[in-house]
Design a protein around this motif. Structure first.
Motif, PDB file in Angstrom:
ATOM      1  N   TYR A 137       0.805  -1.389  -0.153  1.00 39.56           N
ATOM      2  CA  TYR A 137      -0.032   0.121   0.185  1.00 39.56           C
ATOM      3  C   TYR A 137       0.855   1.278  -0.127  1.00 39.56           C
ATOM      4  N   LYS A 138       0.809   1.929  -1.022  1.00 37.16           N
ATOM      5  CA  LYS A 138       1.900   2.998  -1.373  1.00 37.16           C
ATOM      6  C   LYS A 138       2.000   4.305  -0.203  1.00 37.16           C
ATOM      7  N   THR A 139       0.795   4.407   0.086  1.00 38.20           N
ATOM      8  CA  THR A 139       0.977   5.643   1.143  1.00 38.20           C
ATOM      9  C   THR A 139       1.028   5.175   2.758  1.00 38.20           C
ATOM     10  N   THR A 140       1.756   4.260   3.003  1.00 40.19           N
ATOM     11  CA  THR A 140       2.251   3.923   4.311  1.00 40.19           C
ATOM     12  C   THR A 140       3.727   3.639   4.341  1.00 40.19           C
ATOM     13  N   ILE A 141       4.203   3.416   5.442  1.00 49.46           N
ATOM     14  CA  ILE A 141       5.858   3.059   5.458  1.00 49.46           C
ATOM     15  C   ILE A 141       6.209   1.735   5.298  1.00 49.46           C
ATOM     16  N   THR A 142       7.360   1.389   5.061  1.00 45.41           N
ATOM     17  CA  THR A 142       7.888   0.014   5.160  1.00 45.41           C
ATOM     18  C   THR A 142       8.044  -0.656   6.473  1.00 45.41           C
ATOM     19  N   ASN A 143       7.713  -1.963   6.841  1.00 47.98           N
ATOM     20  CA  ASN A 143       7.720  -2.481   7.948  1.00 47.98           C
ATOM     21  C   ASN A 143       9.055  -2.337   8.598  1.00 47.98           C
ATOM     22  N   THR A 144      10.236  -1.957   7.966  1.00 49.10           N
ATOM     23  CA  THR A 144      11.506  -2.090   8.307  1.00 49.10           C
ATOM     24  C   THR A 144      11.762  -0.411   9.023  1.00 49.10           C
ATOM     25  N   LEU A 145      11.146   0.520   8.427  1.00 51.15           N
ATOM     26  CA  LEU A 145      11.186   1.780   8.788  1.00 51.15           C
ATOM     27  C   LEU A 145      10.184   1.762  10.015  1.00 51.15           C
ATOM     28  N   ARG A 146       9.014   1.275  10.050  1.00 46.73           N
ATOM     29  CA  ARG A 146       7.793   1.276  11.375  1.00 46.73           C
ATOM     30  C   ARG A 146       8.723   0.636  12.301  1.00 46.73           C
ATOM     31  N   ASN A 147       9.709  -0.394  12.310  1.00 43.17           N
ATOM     32  CA  ASN A 147      10.376  -1.160  13.347  1.00 43.17           C
ATOM     33  C   ASN A 147      11.359  -0.228  13.837  1.00 43.17           C
ATOM     34  N   ASP A 148      12.001   0.512  12.997  1.00 42.63           N
ATOM     35  CA  ASP A 148      12.893   1.784  13.482  1.00 42.63           C
ATOM     36  C   ASP A 148      12.392   2.693  14.241  1.00 42.63           C
ATOM     37  N   ILE A 149      11.111   3.148  13.813  1.00 38.75           N
ATOM     38  CA  ILE A 149      10.557   4.396  14.648  1.00 38.75           C
ATOM     39  C   ILE A 149      10.091   3.815  15.817  1.00 38.75           C
ATOM     40  N   ILE A 150       9.656   2.592  15.959  1.00 43.36           N
ATOM     41  CA  ILE A 150       9.133   1.840  17.343  1.00 43.36           C
ATOM     42  C   ILE A 150      10.314   1.954  18.185  1.00 43.36           C
ATOM     43  N   SER A 151      11.323   1.507  17.895  1.00 40.73           N
ATOM     44  CA  SER A 151      12.688   1.475  18.548  1.00 40.73           C
ATOM     45  C   SER A 151      13.043   2.651  19.173  1.00 40.73           C
TER      46      SER A 151
ATOM     47  N   LEU B  93       8.439  11.718  11.964  1.00 37.92           N
ATOM     48  CA  LEU B  93       8.539  11.295  10.638  1.00 37.92           C
ATOM     49  C   LEU B  93       8.289  12.446   9.689  1.00 37.92           C
ATOM     50  N   ILE B  94       9.100  12.638   8.781  1.00 36.17           N
ATOM     51  CA  ILE B  94       8.939  13.413   7.687  1.00 36.17           C
ATOM     52  C   ILE B  94       8.485  12.783   6.243  1.00 36.17           C
ATOM     53  N   ASP B  95       7.418  12.933   5.832  1.00 37.08           N
ATOM     54  CA  ASP B  95       6.764  12.130   4.561  1.00 37.08           C
ATOM     55  C   ASP B  95       5.938  13.089   3.810  1.00 37.08           C
ATOM     56  N   GLY B  96       6.112  14.194   3.854  1.00 37.56           N
ATOM     57  CA  GLY B  96       5.205  15.208   3.231  1.00 37.56           C
ATOM     58  C   GLY B  96       5.628  15.423   1.798  1.00 37.56           C
ATOM     59  N   ASP B  97       6.310  16.828   1.535  1.00 43.53           N
ATOM     60  CA  ASP B  97       6.494  16.884   0.041  1.00 43.53           C
ATOM     61  C   ASP B  97       8.109  16.257   0.014  1.00 43.53           C
ATOM     62  N   HIS B  98       7.864  15.324  -0.850  1.00 38.69           N
ATOM     63  CA  HIS B  98       9.111  14.526  -1.388  1.00 38.69           C
ATOM     64  C   HIS B  98      10.161  15.213  -2.234  1.00 38.69           C
ATOM     65  N   SER B  99      10.021  16.544  -2.592  1.00 41.14           N
ATOM     66  CA  SER B  99      11.040  17.142  -3.232  1.00 41.14           C
ATOM     67  C   SER B  99      12.174  17.479  -2.127  1.00 41.14           C
ATOM     68  N   TYR B 100      13.333  17.877  -2.721  1.00 46.10           N
ATOM     69  CA  TYR B 100      14.419  18.128  -1.828  1.00 46.10           C
ATOM     70  C   TYR B 100      14.277  19.481  -1.017  1.00 46.10           C
ATOM     71  N   ALA B 101      13.776  20.339  -1.761  1.00 49.19           N
ATOM     72  CA  ALA B 101      13.472  21.605  -1.259  1.00 49.19           C
ATOM     73  C   ALA B 101      12.444  21.372   0.130  1.00 49.19           C
ATOM     74  N   GLY B 102      11.401  20.904  -0.153  1.00 48.57           N
ATOM     75  CA  GLY B 102      10.140  20.550   0.669  1.00 48.57           C
ATOM     76  C   GLY B 102      10.718  19.716   1.883  1.00 48.57           C
ATOM     77  N   ALA B 103      11.466  18.418   1.641  1.00 46.97           N
ATOM     78  CA  ALA B 103      11.866  17.849   2.936  1.00 46.97           C
ATOM     79  C   ALA B 103      12.882  18.555   3.465  1.00 46.97           C
ATOM     80  N   LYS B 104      13.662  19.491   2.864  1.00 40.97           N
ATOM     81  CA  LYS B 104      14.860  20.356   3.835  1.00 40.97           C
ATOM     82  C   LYS B 104      13.934  21.447   4.581  1.00 40.97           C
TER      83      LYS B 104
END
Length: 123
Positions: free
Chosen positions: A11-25, A105-116
């Motif tokens: 499902y494209k609008t969620t995160i990977t389970n690997t990232l989810r586990n990193d955030i949980i830790s 968790l920053i997952d908004g604007d995926h452009s370099y300028a937006g993420a920055k």
């Protein structure tokens, strides 16, 4: 109770389970963690992290997504799942008060300028 949500590969609008586990830790390192999610979409990520944060701040520029998130939350609650406080914020990173979040968790604007901009605004 934890909530199982699909992996990014399913499902494209969620995160990977690997990232989810990193955030949980990271969340587990704090006694009462405050979690900020920029670009929260319909909430699948913050729903899946619910049992690990004390309070969530979910930011999205599309208010319709927040509405869908509220519907999903109500469906979960009908099945007996309780949620920690979720503060939904309509807008972008500039709509967020910097309240010393423990995990972001920053997952908004995926452009370099937006993420920055997201990163520099929250720091």
């Amino acid at each position: 109770m934890s909530i199982n949500t699909p992996d990014k590969f399913l499902y494209k609008t969620t995160i990977t389970n690997t990232l989810r586990n990193d955030i949980i830790s990271k969340l587990k390192k704090f006694k009462l963690p405050r979690y900020l999610e920029i670009g929260s979409d319909i909430g699948l990520t913050y729903f899946s992290l619910n049992s690990f944060y004390h309070e969530c701040f979910a930011v999205d520029i599309d208010d319709n997504r927040h509405g869908k998130s509220i519907e999903i939350q109500r469906d979960f609650e009908k099945r007996g799942i309780k949620f920690n406080p979720i503060n939904r914020i309509y807008g972008d990173v500039l709509s967020v008060e910097n309240n010393n979040y423990d995990v972001v968790l920053i997952d908004g604007d995926h452009s370099y300028a937006g993420a920055k901009l997201d990163f520099e605004t929250i720091l």
